[in-house]
Design a protein around this motif. Structure first.
Motif, PDB file in Angstrom:
ATOM      1  N   ALA A  60       0.830  -1.208   0.000  1.00  0.00           N
ATOM      2  CA  ALA A  60       0.000   0.000   0.000  1.00  0.00           C
ATOM      3  C   ALA A  60       0.865   1.259   0.000  1.00  0.00           C
ATOM      4  O   ALA A  60       0.558   2.243  -0.683  1.00  0.00           O
ATOM      5  N   VAL A  61       1.959   1.229   0.744  1.00  0.00           N
ATOM      6  CA  VAL A  61       2.867   2.385   0.782  1.00  0.00           C
ATOM      7  C   VAL A  61       3.533   2.584  -0.580  1.00  0.00           C
ATOM      8  O   VAL A  61       3.579   3.697  -1.105  1.00  0.00           O
ATOM      9  N   THR A 106      -3.480   2.045  15.552  1.00  0.00           N
ATOM     10  CA  THR A 106      -2.427   1.071  15.827  1.00  0.00           C
ATOM     11  C   THR A 106      -1.820   1.342  17.197  1.00  0.00           C
ATOM     12  O   THR A 106      -1.553   0.414  17.966  1.00  0.00           O
ATOM     13  N   TRP A 107      -1.606   2.608  17.490  1.00  0.00           N
ATOM     14  CA  TRP A 107      -1.056   3.004  18.790  1.00  0.00           C
ATOM     15  C   TRP A 107      -1.992   2.572  19.925  1.00  0.00           C
ATOM     16  O   TRP A 107      -1.538   2.034  20.932  1.00  0.00           O
ATOM     17  N   GLN A 108      -3.276   2.801  19.746  1.00  0.00           N
ATOM     18  CA  GLN A 108      -4.254   2.457  20.779  1.00  0.00           C
ATOM     19  C   GLN A 108      -4.323   0.947  21.026  1.00  0.00           C
ATOM     20  O   GLN A 108      -4.540   0.511  22.151  1.00  0.00           O
ATOM     21  N   GLN A 109      -4.105   0.158  19.996  1.00  0.00           N
ATOM     22  CA  GLN A 109      -4.195  -1.290  20.099  1.00  0.00           C
ATOM     23  C   GLN A 109      -2.868  -1.967  20.426  1.00  0.00           C
ATOM     24  O   GLN A 109      -2.826  -3.171  20.663  1.00  0.00           O
ATOM     25  N   SER A 110      -1.782  -1.210  20.423  1.00  0.00           N
ATOM     26  CA  SER A 110      -0.454  -1.833  20.521  1.00  0.00           C
ATOM     27  C   SER A 110      -0.230  -2.582  21.832  1.00  0.00           C
ATOM     28  O   SER A 110       0.396  -3.645  21.827  1.00  0.00           O
ATOM     29  N   ASP A 111      -0.741  -2.084  22.952  1.00  0.00           N
ATOM     30  CA  ASP A 111      -0.565  -2.803  24.222  1.00  0.00           C
ATOM     31  C   ASP A 111      -1.256  -4.162  24.193  1.00  0.00           C
ATOM     32  O   ASP A 111      -0.707  -5.166  24.640  1.00  0.00           O
ATOM     33  N   ILE A 112      -2.465  -4.176  23.640  1.00  0.00           N
ATOM     34  CA  ILE A 112      -3.215  -5.428  23.550  1.00  0.00           C
ATOM     35  C   ILE A 112      -2.492  -6.392  22.612  1.00  0.00           C
ATOM     36  O   ILE A 112      -2.301  -7.567  22.930  1.00  0.00           O
ATOM     37  N   TRP A 127       4.024  -7.952  16.010  1.00  0.00           N
ATOM     38  CA  TRP A 127       4.780  -8.164  14.777  1.00  0.00           C
ATOM     39  C   TRP A 127       3.866  -8.192  13.558  1.00  0.00           C
ATOM     40  O   TRP A 127       4.297  -7.919  12.447  1.00  0.00           O
ATOM     41  N   VAL A 128       2.624  -8.510  13.760  1.00  0.00           N
ATOM     42  CA  VAL A 128       1.665  -8.519  12.657  1.00  0.00           C
ATOM     43  C   VAL A 128       0.993  -7.157  12.548  1.00  0.00           C
ATOM     44  O   VAL A 128       1.036  -6.504  11.518  1.00  0.00           O
ATOM     45  N   TYR A 129       0.372  -6.729  13.631  1.00  0.00           N
ATOM     46  CA  TYR A 129      -0.426  -5.507  13.589  1.00  0.00           C
ATOM     47  C   TYR A 129       0.404  -4.238  13.687  1.00  0.00           C
ATOM     48  O   TYR A 129      -0.080  -3.154  13.360  1.00  0.00           O
ATOM     49  N   GLY A 130       1.636  -4.355  14.123  1.00  0.00           N
ATOM     50  CA  GLY A 130       2.507  -3.185  14.222  1.00  0.00           C
ATOM     51  C   GLY A 130       2.854  -2.571  12.878  1.00  0.00           C
ATOM     52  O   GLY A 130       3.339  -1.441  12.814  1.00  0.00           O
ATOM     53  N   ILE A 131       2.597  -3.276  11.790  1.00  0.00           N
ATOM     54  CA  ILE A 131       2.854  -2.734  10.457  1.00  0.00           C
ATOM     55  C   ILE A 131       2.006  -1.488  10.213  1.00  0.00           C
ATOM     56  O   ILE A 131       2.325  -0.664   9.362  1.00  0.00           O
ATOM     57  N   TYR A 133       1.905   1.060  12.077  1.00  0.00           N
ATOM     58  CA  TYR A 133       2.770   2.222  12.341  1.00  0.00           C
ATOM     59  C   TYR A 133       3.479   2.642  11.062  1.00  0.00           C
ATOM     60  O   TYR A 133       3.509   3.823  10.707  1.00  0.00           O
ATOM     61  N   PHE A 134       4.071   1.666  10.413  1.00  0.00           N
ATOM     62  CA  PHE A 134       4.825   1.948   9.188  1.00  0.00           C
ATOM     63  C   PHE A 134       3.905   2.484   8.095  1.00  0.00           C
ATOM     64  O   PHE A 134       4.189   3.523   7.497  1.00  0.00           O
ATOM     65  N   THR A 135       2.805   1.796   7.856  1.00  0.00           N
ATOM     66  CA  THR A 135       1.910   2.188   6.765  1.00  0.00           C
ATOM     67  C   THR A 135       1.283   3.558   7.028  1.00  0.00           C
ATOM     68  O   THR A 135       1.325   4.437   6.167  1.00  0.00           O
ATOM     69  N   GLY A 136       0.716   3.740   8.198  1.00  0.00           N
ATOM     70  CA  GLY A 136       0.105   5.026   8.515  1.00  0.00           C
ATOM     71  C   GLY A 136       1.105   6.159   8.496  1.00  0.00           C
ATOM     72  O   GLY A 136       0.846   7.234   7.945  1.00  0.00           O
ATOM     73  N   GLY A 137       2.270   5.922   9.085  1.00  0.00           N
ATOM     74  CA  GLY A 137       3.298   6.961   9.127  1.00  0.00           C
ATOM     75  C   GLY A 137       3.835   7.313   7.752  1.00  0.00           C
ATOM     76  O   GLY A 137       3.982   8.496   7.409  1.00  0.00           O
TER      77      GLY A 137
END
Length: 177
Positions: A60-61, A106-112, A127-131, A133-137
């Protein structure tokens, strides 16, 4: 600076190839092992899904950078240069808003996600959902730079034509340079 950016995106493209290859190898190996040996690699299903998520979001990026996403140009084609620039600016603002929401979510869900573990591999789900950060940023940064170019008047006729989906051989050559 432009060379470093081009190298970065070329590395992303190579990463996409590596992830796609890994997916194919894992799935194919699993199919062969199940067919011939009545067994399989337990982690291959899970890891291939993780690779698919990463391919989707990294892709997507890369696609956004190349202006290859779907667009609705019917209205934009009717405008002149100023109208198209206004539409371009509004589009970039809207994309920046959506990318910021995606990053924030992503930030809000990162702890969970960091506390959850994948069932087979045991990897942290960050490692899956943290992507995100990269895509949004990255999409936010690309959009912000485009908006800055619009506001500073550094948008070429080729970029405006590409935004309106009006490709001309001369403009394509100018855009490539």
């Amino acid at each position: 600076m432009k060379i470093a950016v081009d190298i970065f995106y070329k590395l992303l493209e190579y990463l996409l190839v590596i992830l796609m290859t890994a997916m194919v190898v894992m799935v194919f190996s699993n199919v062969v092992m199940r067919y011939f040996f009545n067994s399989g690699l337990m982690m291959s299903d899970e890891l291939s899904r993780f690779c698919f998520v990463w391919v989707t979001f990294i892709g997507a990026v890369v696609t956004f950078r190349e202006n290859a996403h779907l667009g609705i140009e019917t209205l934009v084609q009717r405008f002149g240069r100023t109208g198209r620039l206004v539409c371009m600016a509004m589009t970039q603002l809207l994309v920046m808003f959506c990318a910021a929401i995606f990053f924030w979510g992503t930030w809000q869900q990162s702890d969970i996600n960091a506390s959850m573990r994948a069932p087979v591999s045991g990897l942290s789900m960050i490692w899956v959902y943290g992507i995100g950060y990269f895509t949004g940023g990255m999409i936010f940064i690309i959009s912000a730079l485009r908006l800055l170019n619009i506001l500073l008047g550094r948008v070429t006729d080729a970029e405006i034509a590409a935004f309106a989906n009006e490709y001309d051989d001369e403009l394509i050559g100018e855009r490539a340079q």
